[in-house]
Design an enzyme around this catalytic site. Structure first.
Site, short mmCIF file in Angstrom:
data_model
loop_
_atom_site.label_atom_id
_atom_site.label_comp_id
_atom_site.label_asym_id
_atom_site.label_seq_id
_atom_site.Cartn_x
_atom_site.Cartn_y
_atom_site.Cartn_z
N SER A 6 0.69 -0.88 -0.32
CA SER A 6 -0.23 -0.05 0.23
C SER A 6 0.92 1.31 -0.22
O SER A 6 2.24 0.91 0.77
CB SER A 6 -0.79 0.54 1.44
OG SER A 6 -1.19 1.53 1.67
N HIS A 31 -0.75 -1.51 -4.38
CA HIS A 31 -2.20 -1.27 -3.43
C HIS A 31 -2.11 0.30 -3.54
O HIS A 31 -1.33 0.36 -2.95
CB HIS A 31 -2.32 -1.73 -3.17
CG HIS A 31 -3.69 -1.78 -1.63
ND1 HIS A 31 -4.70 -2.30 -1.69
CD2 HIS A 31 -3.26 -1.07 -0.61
CE1 HIS A 31 -5.69 -2.33 -1.00
NE2 HIS A 31 -5.08 -1.19 -0.57
N ASP A 33 -4.57 3.51 -2.55
CA ASP A 33 -5.86 3.69 -1.75
C ASP A 33 -6.60 4.66 -2.11
O ASP A 33 -6.15 6.08 -1.71
CB ASP A 33 -5.52 3.50 -0.10
CG ASP A 33 -5.06 2.31 0.56
OD1 ASP A 33 -5.94 1.42 0.60
OD2 ASP A 33 -3.75 2.36 0.30
N MET A 35 -9.69 7.67 -1.49
CA MET A 35 -10.21 7.73 -0.75
C MET A 35 -10.86 9.32 -1.32
O MET A 35 -10.07 10.32 -2.15
CB MET A 35 -10.05 8.42 0.51
CG MET A 35 -9.40 7.19 1.27
SD MET A 35 -7.82 7.76 1.82
CE MET A 35 -7.02 6.09 3.01
N HIS A 64 -8.20 0.39 -4.85
CA HIS A 64 -8.33 -0.02 -3.24
C HIS A 64 -9.63 1.43 -3.24
O HIS A 64 -9.55 2.43 -2.80
CB HIS A 64 -8.08 0.04 -2.25
CG HIS A 64 -8.86 -0.78 -1.01
ND1 HIS A 64 -8.47 -0.12 0.46
CD2 HIS A 64 -10.32 -0.76 -0.20
CE1 HIS A 64 -9.43 -0.56 0.99
NE2 HIS A 64 -10.49 -0.92 0.54
N MET A 66 -12.42 3.44 -1.92
CA MET A 66 -13.41 3.93 -0.58
C MET A 66 -13.74 4.53 -0.69
O MET A 66 -13.18 6.51 -0.72
CB MET A 66 -12.08 4.28 1.20
CG MET A 66 -11.39 2.87 1.06
SD MET A 66 -9.96 3.50 1.98
CE MET A 66 -9.05 3.36 1.32
N MET A 135 -11.14 -6.10 5.68
CA MET A 135 -10.30 -4.83 6.40
C MET A 135 -10.00 -5.36 7.61
O MET A 135 -10.49 -5.46 8.48
CB MET A 135 -11.54 -3.71 6.34
CG MET A 135 -11.87 -2.88 4.55
SD MET A 135 -9.86 -2.59 3.86
CE MET A 135 -9.45 -1.24 5.46
N GLY A 140 -9.28 4.71 5.77
CA GLY A 140 -8.98 5.47 6.08
C GLY A 140 -7.75 6.19 5.83
O GLY A 140 -7.37 7.34 5.63
N PHE A 141 -7.03 5.49 6.82
CA PHE A 141 -5.65 5.88 7.09
C PHE A 141 -5.23 4.51 7.65
O PHE A 141 -5.45 3.23 7.42
CB PHE A 141 -6.43 6.63 8.34
CG PHE A 141 -6.80 7.28 9.24
CD1 PHE A 141 -6.72 8.80 8.03
CD2 PHE A 141 -7.92 7.05 9.82
CE1 PHE A 141 -6.89 9.45 9.02
CE2 PHE A 141 -8.59 7.74 9.48
CZ PHE A 141 -8.75 9.67 8.99
N GLY A 143 -1.45 2.62 8.73
CA GLY A 143 -0.47 2.86 10.65
C GLY A 143 -1.33 2.01 12.07
O GLY A 143 -0.91 2.99 12.83
N ASP A 173 -6.24 -6.81 4.79
CA ASP A 173 -5.53 -4.60 4.58
C ASP A 173 -6.30 -4.53 6.06
O ASP A 173 -7.08 -4.22 6.27
CB ASP A 173 -6.61 -4.53 3.35
CG ASP A 173 -6.19 -2.61 2.66
OD1 ASP A 173 -5.32 -2.32 3.35
OD2 ASP A 173 -6.57 -2.26 2.29
N GLY A 175 -2.81 -2.66 9.51
CA GLY A 175 -1.85 -3.37 10.27
C GLY A 175 -1.25 -4.55 10.05
O GLY A 175 -0.94 -4.88 11.44
C1 DX5 Z 1 -6.65 1.82 5.27
C2 DX5 Z 1 -5.97 0.85 3.84
C3 DX5 Z 1 -4.80 0.69 3.87
C4 DX5 Z 1 -3.39 1.15 4.81
C5 DX5 Z 1 -2.18 -0.49 4.90
O1 DX5 Z 1 -7.34 2.45 4.71
O2 DX5 Z 1 -6.85 0.32 3.30
O3 DX5 Z 1 -4.48 0.12 2.78
O4 DX5 Z 1 -3.54 2.37 4.22
O5 DX5 Z 1 -1.83 0.37 5.19
P1 DX5 Z 1 -1.21 -0.29 6.54
O6 DX5 Z 1 -0.08 -1.15 6.64
O7 DX5 Z 1 -0.48 1.27 7.32
O8 DX5 Z 1 -2.48 -0.50 7.52
ZN ZN Z 2 -5.93 -0.62 1.03
#
Ligand code: DX5
Ligand code: ZN
Length: 228
Positions: A6, A31, A33, A35, A64, A66, A135, A140-141, A143, A173, A175
């Site tokens: 990601s 990947h 993301d 948003m 992905h 969102m 998920m 959304g974020f 880390g 996906d 953490g």
């Molecule tokens: C969260 C994203 C993930 C995320 C993965 O909304 O879909 O793809 O950024 O990153 P880490 O590995 O930091 O959770």
């Molecule tokens: Zn993602």
């Protein structure tokens, strides 16, 4: 098991360089993301940015989404070079039409679920999507911490897919690190997305091999235990 990187936590001032670095460090796909600031609070990037880095690697691009109305993003993402387009069942928009539109464009389609959504709510889509993205953090974020109670949901989906003989892949996906990747591997997950764990490491190559190694050891342990 494959690893998708990601790029949400990338240094965007050198986005292309980060993608080049990731692709020579051993990841299997990139990947993205996307948003919209509505389905999730933040805005990230869109098709224009994805297109601008398409030339940086031959690896597959997975998007992905969102966003609240995924169907309106399909054409521009296909044009940007996306290979796999995944969107959320919670977008509550035209789910079947969106899957059909992605597939008609010759791309792979995926459906994603948030931690609070049941596995059963996507059962009806399993035969028609290529991948289901579970998920393990709130979307959304980057880390955030892996939500352990999603393990049960992964198990339910795996059982349903195997029982029905579907070809749907399971992707996880949020953490992901070298510890929890082995749990995913032992559950039969096909792809793990990792962002912060790879991008915040001092050596991307080592971080990626640690994800692949833990998943290899887990598999080896499983195989070994079959012979006992
Ligand atoms: C969260 C994203 C993930 C995320 C993965 O909304 O879909 O793809 O950024 O990153 P880490 O590995 O930091 O959770
Ligand atoms: Zn993602």
């Amino acid at each position: 098991m494959k690893i998708a990187a990601s790029v949400l936590s990338s240094d965007f001032s050198k986005f292309g360089e980060e993608i080049k670095k990731l692709s020579i460090s051993g990841v299997d796909m990139i990947h993205f993301d996307v948003m919209d600031g509505c389905f999730v609070p933040e805005i990230s990037f869109g098709a224009g940015v994805i297109k601008s880095v398409r030339h940086c690697t031959f690896l597959p691009f997975e998007v992905h989404l969102m966003v609240s109305r995924p169907i309106s993003f399909v054409n521009s993402l296909v044009n940007a070079g996306a290979d796999i387009i995944i969107f959320h069942v919670e977008s509550k928009s035209e789910i079947l039409e969106t899957i059909e539109k992605i597939k008609k464009s010759g791309k792979k389609a995926g459906i994603s679920i948030k931690p609070g959504t049941s596995a059963e709510s996507i059962f009806e889509y399993l035969p028609i999507v290529d991948v289901v993205l579970v998920m393990t953090v709130e979307p959304g974020f980057g880390g955030q911490k892996f939500i352990e109670n999603q393990i049960e949901k992964i198990g339910i989906l795996k059982e349903k897919i195997d029982f029905c003989g579907f070809k749907t892949l399971i992707e996880v996906d949020g953490g992901i690190n070298a510890q929890n990747v082995s749990i995913c591997s032992s559950l039969g997950v096909d792809i793990c997305v990792a962002g912060t764990y790879i991008l915040n490491s001092s050596n991307m190559e080592n971080a990626i091999s640690s994800l692949k190694d833990s998943n290899f050891h887990q598999k080896y342990r499983r195989r070994a235990s079959c012979f006992c």
